[in-house]
Design a protein around this motif. Structure first.
Motif, short mmCIF file in Angstrom:
data_model
loop_
_atom_site.label_atom_id
_atom_site.label_comp_id
_atom_site.label_asym_id
_atom_site.label_seq_id
_atom_site.Cartn_x
_atom_site.Cartn_y
_atom_site.Cartn_z
N MET A 43 0.75 -1.29 0.01
CA MET A 43 0.09 0.14 0.00
C MET A 43 0.79 1.24 0.05
N THR A 44 0.64 2.21 -0.83
CA THR A 44 1.42 3.40 -1.05
C THR A 44 0.71 4.51 -0.43
N ASP A 45 1.55 5.54 -0.15
CA ASP A 45 0.92 6.81 0.54
C ASP A 45 -0.27 7.26 -0.46
N GLU A 46 0.10 7.18 -1.88
CA GLU A 46 -0.96 7.71 -2.85
C GLU A 46 -2.09 6.77 -2.94
N ALA A 47 -2.30 5.61 -2.37
CA ALA A 47 -3.23 4.76 -2.67
C ALA A 47 -4.39 5.29 -2.20
N ARG A 48 -5.60 5.27 -2.84
CA ARG A 48 -6.67 5.64 -2.04
C ARG A 48 -7.35 4.58 -1.25
N ALA A 49 -8.23 5.08 -0.19
CA ALA A 49 -8.58 3.88 0.65
C ALA A 49 -9.80 3.42 -0.22
N ALA A 50 -10.66 2.58 0.24
CA ALA A 50 -11.92 1.95 -0.01
C ALA A 50 -12.96 3.24 -0.02
N PRO A 51 -13.70 3.28 -0.94
CA PRO A 51 -14.73 4.53 -1.09
C PRO A 51 -15.56 4.66 0.28
N ARG A 52 -15.68 5.73 0.65
CA ARG A 52 -16.50 6.23 1.65
C ARG A 52 -17.89 5.29 1.80
N GLN A 53 -18.27 5.04 3.02
CA GLN A 53 -19.56 4.13 3.09
C GLN A 53 -20.80 4.74 2.39
N ALA A 54 -20.80 6.20 2.44
CA ALA A 54 -21.81 6.71 1.98
C ALA A 54 -21.92 6.54 0.16
N LEU A 98 -1.92 -12.65 11.08
CA LEU A 98 -2.28 -13.52 10.15
C LEU A 98 -3.25 -13.38 9.04
N PHE A 99 -4.42 -12.63 9.57
CA PHE A 99 -5.54 -11.95 8.66
C PHE A 99 -5.15 -11.04 7.95
N ALA A 100 -4.25 -9.93 8.77
CA ALA A 100 -4.14 -8.70 8.08
C ALA A 100 -2.52 -8.67 7.95
N PRO A 101 -1.74 -9.42 7.15
CA PRO A 101 -0.31 -9.20 7.20
C PRO A 101 0.20 -7.75 6.98
N PHE A 102 1.28 -7.53 7.75
CA PHE A 102 1.83 -6.16 7.79
C PHE A 102 3.09 -6.29 8.40
N ARG A 103 4.17 -5.59 7.67
CA ARG A 103 5.42 -5.68 8.33
C ARG A 103 5.76 -4.21 8.52
N PRO A 108 -2.26 -2.98 12.50
CA PRO A 108 -3.18 -1.83 12.12
C PRO A 108 -3.76 -2.01 10.87
N ALA A 109 -3.23 -2.97 10.18
CA ALA A 109 -4.01 -3.31 8.77
C ALA A 109 -5.27 -3.71 8.74
N MET A 110 -5.62 -4.37 10.11
CA MET A 110 -6.95 -4.92 10.36
C MET A 110 -8.13 -3.79 9.92
N VAL A 111 -7.67 -2.36 9.90
CA VAL A 111 -8.70 -1.48 9.97
C VAL A 111 -9.17 -1.65 8.53
N GLN A 112 -8.66 -2.22 7.30
CA GLN A 112 -9.39 -2.41 5.91
C GLN A 112 -10.65 -3.26 6.14
N PHE A 113 -10.64 -3.97 7.07
CA PHE A 113 -12.11 -4.78 7.19
C PHE A 113 -13.04 -3.83 8.07
N ALA A 114 -12.46 -3.03 8.92
CA ALA A 114 -13.51 -2.49 9.70
C ALA A 114 -14.08 -1.12 8.66
N ARG A 115 -13.34 -0.90 7.82
CA ARG A 115 -13.77 0.26 6.86
C ARG A 115 -15.00 -0.26 5.93
N ARG A 116 -14.62 -1.50 5.79
CA ARG A 116 -15.81 -2.13 4.95
C ARG A 116 -16.82 -2.76 5.51
N ILE A 117 -16.99 -2.28 6.96
CA ILE A 117 -18.03 -2.86 7.93
C ILE A 117 -18.01 -4.32 7.72
N ASP A 118 -16.70 -4.99 7.91
CA ASP A 118 -16.71 -6.14 7.72
C ASP A 118 -15.95 -6.88 9.09
#
Length: 505
Positions: free
Chosen positions: A1-12, A203-208, A144-154
């Motif tokens: 993931m890069t600094d320029e990468a956009r996150a998943a679209p907002r929930q709205a 294991l679920f959200a690999p992050f180095r 902290p990469a677990m946040v990707q699932f929270a943002r998808r409300i998953d």
């Protein structure tokens, strides 16, 4: 993931936010229900193996752990969820903040362990505190990469993480309790759970991770108010045990701690799981004050519909449940549980304020709320406990929660325009149905209510549940079928029935 990468679209911007939020609440509630079920089984095994004095000793040690952890608690995940864009540097910063926090925690516990043991005149507290400190340190180092699932409300992975970690903690605590009969069994299970959870998160959200604080400004303002508020909240939450620990023996403190822990089960199972997905849901509505107001009122009523009868029911069956489940040596906890079980009802009534305020970037409300809480609760507890001991602690908790409920309703009015009277009378059907349930249970024959058997206890619980559901349904129909949890249940059941008919055809 890069600094320029956009996150998943907002929930709205995504369809089905409401249904995904409801589904995530269901996942988290199922997770919490199973996890608390494991906790309860662990508690029963330990209560039948160890003594109230053992629980009292652990309670004193955990009081310091809870307060220091909360003082340093940083809602990093919530901070990430609310960002429009998450880059690699955000995750690195989140991990680094957690690492720094862990080092500070280790230092604080190392310094505080000896004076704390001196204050409570028990040298066993030193090794206990140092060992138990591993629990909050580990919790702050999850991926902290677990946040990707929270943002998808998953939150399905959260269910697996919590259940597996609880099972590991239960297994270790049970084996040690049966083989050693030592209070160290409780401590070992307490520490093992977050360690297993941390391992699973990577294991679920690999992050180095890479050490860096490049994006610390993205966290600073949000963490500031929330952290101070959490520190004050922890001091308030543990204040009764802190005061009681100096005035009563370990066995009596064990009875109080057991009653307090049991009284929190319905809130932890039925309410706490909803807070994380609710914040994501509120974020989609923050541009409309009216939508926020209606959502707040609907959520508050829904949570009370589930929690109020559970908490009242626990109070009503305490005299049967405690000796049957925990054993005769815990009977002294019964009158404490009968009243403490009712105190969380006032908290649940206004619990949606926290996720709503976070979604609206109004976290300063937490600070003001906790200031009021500490200013009211601690002087009240000092006065009541000095005069009445454990009974004073119970009265203080009930009175404080009631006062704070009204104060919090004032904050809700500031944010949404909802009047205090409307907030109070909104869940009137739940209140009436709960009172009817309580009246029916209290009127059951003594042959049932005084029978200390699992069959009699189950009869009482099922009778109360049936009366509550029937009364609530009748009131809903008599009110013209307004929107609420009743309508949602009818709609879901009707849709399921139609699908089954179509499949059969």
């Amino acid at each position: 993931m890069t600094d320029e990468a956009r996150a998943a679209p907002r929930q709205a911007d995504q369809p089905g936010v409401g249904s995904r939020t409801a589904g995530s609440v269901a996942w988290l509630m199922a997770s919490r229900l199973m996890a608390r079920g494991i906790d309860f089984i662990t508690l029963v095994v330990l209560a039948r193996t160890l003594s109230p004095a053992d629980f009292g000793l652990i309670s004193v040690a955990m009081t310091l752990i809870f307060i220091v952890e909360a003082v340093s608690e940083l809602p990093i995940s919530q901070s990430l969820v609310r960002l429009d864009t998450i880059g690699r540097s955000h995750l690195d910063t989140a991990f680094t903040i957690g690492l720094i926090r862990g080092g500070l925690l280790a230092s604080v516990f190392a310094i505080a362990a000896f004076p704390f043991s001196w204050i409570y005149q028990d040298a066993r507290l030193v090794p206990l505190i140092l060992f138990l400190a591993l629990s909050p340190i580990t919790r702050g180092l999850q991926s902290p990469a677990m946040v990707q699932f929270a943002r998808r409300i998953d939150f399905r992975r959260d269910l697996i993480i919590e259940i597996v970690s609880k099972l590991c903690g239960f297994s270790l605590a049970t084996v040690l309790a049966v083989t050693t009969h030592s209070y160290w069994a409780i401590a070992a299970g307490t520490v093992a759970t977050p360690i297993v959870a941390m391992v699973q998160s990577y294991l679920f959200a690999p992050f180095r991770p890479r050490i860096g604080l490049r994006r610390w400004r993205s966290f600073a303002g949000f963490l500031g108010w929330a952290s101070v508020a959490q520190a004050l909240g922890a001091l308030s939450w543990q204040s009764d045990k802190l005061i009681l620990g100096r005035l009563i023996g370990k066995a009596d403190l064990g009875h109080f701690s057991m009653a307090a822990d049991l009284s929190s089960v319905p809130e932890q199972v039925l309410v706490a799981p909803a807070m994380r997905p609710l914040m994501a849901g509120f974020v989609t509505m923050r541009e409309s004050r009216d939508r926020m107001a209606n959502a707040y009122l609907r959520i508050s009523q829904t949570l009370l519909t589930i929690a109020a009868p559970a908490m009242t029911g626990m109070s009503l069956v305490a005299a049967q449940a405690v000796p049957v489940v925990l054993g005769a040596h815990w009977v002294s906890a019964v009158p404490l549980l009968q009243w403490l079980a009712l105190a969380p009802i006032f908290v649940v009534w206004v619990s949606p304020l926290d996720p709503m305020a976070m979604a609206m970037d109004r976290t300063s409300l937490f600070f003001r709320q906790r200031i009021v809480e500490v200013a009211i609760k601690i002087p009240l507890l000092l006065t009541l406990i000095s005069a009445y001991g454990m009974a004073g602690a119970v009265i203080g908790r009930l009175a404080t929660n009631l006062i704070l409920m009204v104060v919090t309703m004032g904050y809700v009015r500031q944010l949404t325009g909802l009047g205090i009277v409307r907030q109070l009378v909104g869940p009137w059907r739940v209140i009436v149905a709960t009172l009817v349930m309580a009246a029916v249970i209290r009127s059951l024959p003594d042959a049932i209510r005084q029978d200390l058997s699992i069959t009699a206890m189950a009869t009482t619980v099922l009778c109360g549940a049936f009366v509550y559901v029937v009364t609530l349904a009748a009131l809903w129909l008599a009110s013209g079928r307004p929107d609420g949890i009743e309508q949602m249940v009818v709609t879901r059941v009707g849709g399921l029935t139609r699908r089954r008919r179509n499949q059969a055809a």
